[in-house]
Design a protein around this motif. Structure first.
Motif, PDB file in Angstrom:
ATOM      1  N   TYR A 186     -18.250   2.707  -1.964  1.00 34.26           N
ATOM      2  CA  TYR A 186     -17.136   3.586  -1.587  1.00 34.26           C
ATOM      3  C   TYR A 186     -15.792   2.903  -1.843  1.00 34.26           C
ATOM      4  N   ALA A 187     -15.703   1.606  -1.538  1.00 35.60           N
ATOM      5  CA  ALA A 187     -14.461   0.882  -1.806  1.00 35.60           C
ATOM      6  C   ALA A 187     -14.188   0.828  -3.306  1.00 35.60           C
ATOM      7  N   HIS A 188     -15.237   0.648  -4.085  1.00 39.67           N
ATOM      8  CA  HIS A 188     -15.095   0.643  -5.546  1.00 39.67           C
ATOM      9  C   HIS A 188     -14.615   2.005  -6.041  1.00 39.67           C
ATOM     10  N   ALA A 189     -15.159   3.058  -5.464  1.00 41.69           N
ATOM     11  CA  ALA A 189     -14.776   4.420  -5.878  1.00 41.69           C
ATOM     12  C   ALA A 189     -13.295   4.667  -5.623  1.00 41.69           C
ATOM     13  N   LEU A 190     -12.816   4.400  -4.400  1.00 44.66           N
ATOM     14  CA  LEU A 190     -11.422   4.685  -4.069  1.00 44.66           C
ATOM     15  C   LEU A 190     -10.464   3.756  -4.807  1.00 44.66           C
ATOM     16  N   ALA A 191     -10.818   2.476  -4.911  1.00 44.17           N
ATOM     17  CA  ALA A 191      -9.945   1.550  -5.633  1.00 44.17           C
ATOM     18  C   ALA A 191      -9.819   1.965  -7.097  1.00 44.17           C
ATOM     19  N   SER A 192     -10.903   2.451  -7.681  1.00 45.37           N
ATOM     20  CA  SER A 192     -10.876   2.891  -9.080  1.00 45.37           C
ATOM     21  C   SER A 192     -10.013   4.134  -9.244  1.00 45.37           C
ATOM     22  N   VAL A 193     -10.080   5.054  -8.292  1.00 46.88           N
ATOM     23  CA  VAL A 193      -9.226   6.249  -8.328  1.00 46.88           C
ATOM     24  C   VAL A 193      -7.763   5.842  -8.273  1.00 46.88           C
ATOM     25  N   ILE A 194      -7.435   4.919  -7.386  1.00 52.32           N
ATOM     26  CA  ILE A 194      -6.043   4.468  -7.254  1.00 52.32           C
ATOM     27  C   ILE A 194      -5.563   3.796  -8.531  1.00 52.32           C
ATOM     28  N   GLU A 195      -6.396   2.962  -9.106  1.00 52.94           N
ATOM     29  CA  GLU A 195      -6.009   2.258 -10.333  1.00 52.94           C
ATOM     30  C   GLU A 195      -5.804   3.215 -11.502  1.00 52.94           C
ATOM     31  N   LYS A 196      -6.592   4.282 -11.555  1.00 55.63           N
ATOM     32  CA  LYS A 196      -6.478   5.226 -12.673  1.00 55.63           C
ATOM     33  C   LYS A 196      -5.345   6.226 -12.475  1.00 55.63           C
ATOM     34  N   TYR A 197      -5.250   6.811 -11.262  1.00 56.50           N
ATOM     35  CA  TYR A 197      -4.332   7.934 -11.052  1.00 56.50           C
ATOM     36  C   TYR A 197      -2.983   7.518 -10.445  1.00 56.50           C
ATOM     37  N   LYS A 198      -2.915   6.324  -9.871  1.00 57.34           N
ATOM     38  CA  LYS A 198      -1.664   5.769  -9.340  1.00 57.34           C
ATOM     39  C   LYS A 198      -0.937   6.699  -8.348  1.00 57.34           C
ATOM     40  N   VAL A 231      -9.991  -1.277   0.628  1.00 53.73           N
ATOM     41  CA  VAL A 231      -9.377  -0.665  -0.551  1.00 53.73           C
ATOM     42  C   VAL A 231      -7.961  -1.195  -0.744  1.00 53.73           C
ATOM     43  N   SER A 232      -7.207  -1.286   0.334  1.00 48.97           N
ATOM     44  CA  SER A 232      -5.823  -1.768   0.200  1.00 48.97           C
ATOM     45  C   SER A 232      -5.792  -3.198  -0.319  1.00 48.97           C
ATOM     46  N   ALA A 233      -6.748  -4.021   0.105  1.00 51.49           N
ATOM     47  CA  ALA A 233      -6.795  -5.402  -0.385  1.00 51.49           C
ATOM     48  C   ALA A 233      -7.118  -5.444  -1.875  1.00 51.49           C
ATOM     49  N   ARG A 234      -7.999  -4.560  -2.319  1.00 47.94           N
ATOM     50  CA  ARG A 234      -8.388  -4.565  -3.740  1.00 47.94           C
ATOM     51  C   ARG A 234      -7.253  -4.132  -4.651  1.00 47.94           C
ATOM     52  N   HIS A 269      -4.084  -4.480  -3.836  1.00 46.54           N
ATOM     53  CA  HIS A 269      -2.934  -5.352  -3.531  1.00 46.54           C
ATOM     54  C   HIS A 269      -1.747  -4.575  -2.975  1.00 46.54           C
ATOM     55  N   THR A 270      -2.007  -3.844  -1.892  1.00 45.39           N
ATOM     56  CA  THR A 270      -0.922  -3.146  -1.207  1.00 45.39           C
ATOM     57  C   THR A 270      -1.120  -3.288   0.295  1.00 45.39           C
ATOM     58  N   GLY A 271      -0.163  -2.801   1.070  1.00 44.99           N
ATOM     59  CA  GLY A 271      -0.275  -2.895   2.519  1.00 44.99           C
ATOM     60  C   GLY A 271      -0.979  -1.693   3.112  1.00 44.99           C
ATOM     61  N   LEU A 272      -1.355  -1.806   4.376  1.00 42.45           N
ATOM     62  CA  LEU A 272      -2.010  -0.701   5.093  1.00 42.45           C
ATOM     63  C   LEU A 272      -1.517  -0.704   6.531  1.00 42.45           C
ATOM     64  N   THR A 273      -1.029   0.431   6.990  1.00 45.29           N
ATOM     65  CA  THR A 273      -0.647   0.586   8.394  1.00 45.29           C
ATOM     66  C   THR A 273      -1.745   1.377   9.094  1.00 45.29           C
ATOM     67  N   ALA A 274      -2.315   0.788  10.134  1.00 49.21           N
ATOM     68  CA  ALA A 274      -3.484   1.385  10.787  1.00 49.21           C
ATOM     69  C   ALA A 274      -3.119   2.214  12.005  1.00 49.21           C
ATOM     70  N   ASP A 275      -3.939   3.237  12.259  1.00 51.74           N
ATOM     71  CA  ASP A 275      -3.831   4.057  13.473  1.00 51.74           C
ATOM     72  C   ASP A 275      -2.463   4.697  13.645  1.00 51.74           C
ATOM     73  N   CYS A 276      -1.963   5.311  12.598  1.00 53.41           N
ATOM     74  CA  CYS A 276      -0.642   5.932  12.663  1.00 53.41           C
ATOM     75  C   CYS A 276      -0.676   7.204  13.510  1.00 53.41           C
ATOM     76  N   THR A 277       0.414   7.425  14.235  1.00 54.10           N
ATOM     77  CA  THR A 277       0.556   8.643  15.025  1.00 54.10           C
ATOM     78  C   THR A 277       1.648   9.549  14.464  1.00 54.10           C
ATOM     79  N   GLN A 278       2.415   9.038  13.517  1.00 54.71           N
ATOM     80  CA  GLN A 278       3.483   9.837  12.905  1.00 54.71           C
ATOM     81  C   GLN A 278       3.750   9.319  11.498  1.00 54.71           C
ATOM     82  N   LEU A 279       3.940  10.236  10.568  1.00 52.30           N
ATOM     83  CA  LEU A 279       4.278   9.901   9.183  1.00 52.30           C
ATOM     84  C   LEU A 279       5.435  10.782   8.742  1.00 52.30           C
ATOM     85  N   GLU A 280       6.434  10.185   8.096  1.00 53.86           N
ATOM     86  CA  GLU A 280       7.541  10.968   7.573  1.00 53.86           C
ATOM     87  C   GLU A 280       8.186  10.244   6.402  1.00 53.86           C
ATOM     88  N   ILE A 281       8.925  10.997   5.618  1.00 56.26           N
ATOM     89  CA  ILE A 281       9.642  10.423   4.482  1.00 56.26           C
ATOM     90  C   ILE A 281      11.076  10.132   4.918  1.00 56.26           C
TER      91      ILE A 281
END
Length: 347
Positions: A82-94, A113-116, A118-130
């Protein structure tokens, strides 16, 4: 890293045994909000074996596109494929943003996946905004726009932290189930599907599943309940929860509890509401004998109607309650139950 190459909001559409998990629809709903602000689209990433038939369901909840990674190696969840699947999607589709549910699977999968990639990951978010980062301009420092601002409880829930990932992509976050709202279902919507398979070659990191044992439980999922009668340490004992059981029965509701109750062994973990339990959003939430610590409020403050019963008039729960009763729950709850039962008998 050329950040300009990364476009779109992607969400991991979790399924188990070819049944979609509700967190997928919640992530799509939030993803649509973020995508509209950025002027882009939402893509759901569906991973599994023989899961192509689930794509239209994702479209019905708002996914503009569905990438299907379908392979026999993905029949049951295992970290490596599963990690290989998602990391591959990210690498291809950006993707610019990638969201994962903070489920048992997501909490295992997201960090790997985030480690593969090379990006950060914020865990257990309760709010997301731009928004802008830094949120307030700092002299001599560039303020970047259209950043994903990820908010989560920190330091045991005693403060709230807003985190950004301005220099790497995708911006990744895990989101607790029940926090975000799914959009209304559009019956008959058809998915724009793209199939992708990076290839799966079992290696030493592929575990072998010998047997799957499914436990049977009578516990009701409190995240689905419309009326919750929740008890805290103030209820006094496991036996005293009978008062809450009777009130819940009259209301057609479900009993839940705070962490203190679980720690005391009065109720199972599945019934816990709060930061380390489940996030709920019922129509009516009774908080009985619950002081209202921030860790508990994080799991129920979005309830439509909150009714608090507590003998301490200074309890923080009254700050979020729509209605509050100060007094002895041993007298108030039975009286309320009898009143409701009498009214039900008249009807």
């Amino acid at each position: 890293m050329n950040l300009e190459e990364y476009k779109g909001v992607y969400v991991f559409a979790q399924q188990v045994d070819n049944v979609m998990n509700g967190i997928a629809f919640e992530l799509i709903g939030k993803g649509k909000d973020l995508a509209e602000t950025l002027g882009t689209e939402v893509t759901a990433v569906l991973v599994g074996s023989d899961v192509r038939g689930l794509a239209d369901e994702l479209a019905e909840y708002g996914a503009d596109k569905v990438i299907v990674v379908d392979d026999p190696e993905l029949k049951e969840y295992r970290t490596e494929p599963y990690a290989h699947a998602l990391a591959s999607v990210i690498e291809k589709y950006k993707p610019e943003i990638f969201l994962v549910g903070a489920t048992a699977i997501g909490r295992d999968l997201g960090p790997r996946v985030s480690a593969r990639v090379h990006t950060g990951l914020t865990a257990d978010c309760t709010q997301l905004e731009i928004g802008d980062y830094p949120m307030n301009p700092i002299p001599g420092r560039e303020q970047k726009h259209n950043q994903l601002l990820m908010t989560r409880p920190a330091f045991g829930g005693n403060t709230i932290a807003t985190i950004a990932c301005p220099d790497f992509r995708p911006q990744m976050a895990t989101v607790r189930p029940g926090v975000m709202q799914k959009r209304p279902k559009v019956e008959g919507a058809k998915a724009n599907v793209e199939e992708f398979n990076p290839g799966f070659t079992p290696n030493g990191n592929y575990v072998e599943i010998l047997e799957v044992v499914k436990a049977v439980t009578d516990t009701v999922d409190i995240m689905e309940a419309q009326i919750l009668v929740s008890g805290g340490r103030g209820v006094g004992s496991a036996e005293n929860f009978k008062l809450l059981d009777e009130l819940a029965e009259v209301l057609g509701g479900t009993v839940s509890c705070s962490r203190a109750v679980v720690d005391a062994g009065w109720k199972p973990k599945d019934l816990q509401v709060g930061q380390t339990g489940k996030t709920v959003r019922p129509n009516v939430y009774f908080a009985i004998g619950i002081s209202g610590a921030i860790q508990h409020l994080a799991g129920m403050e979005e309830s439509d109607l909150i009714i608090a019963i507590n003998k301490d008039e200074t309890a923080p729960i009254f700050d979020v309650a729509d209605y509050g009763i100060v007094g002895d729950l041993n007298k108030i709850v039975p009286a309320l139950t009898e009143k409701l039962r009498a009214e039900a008998a008249v009807k």
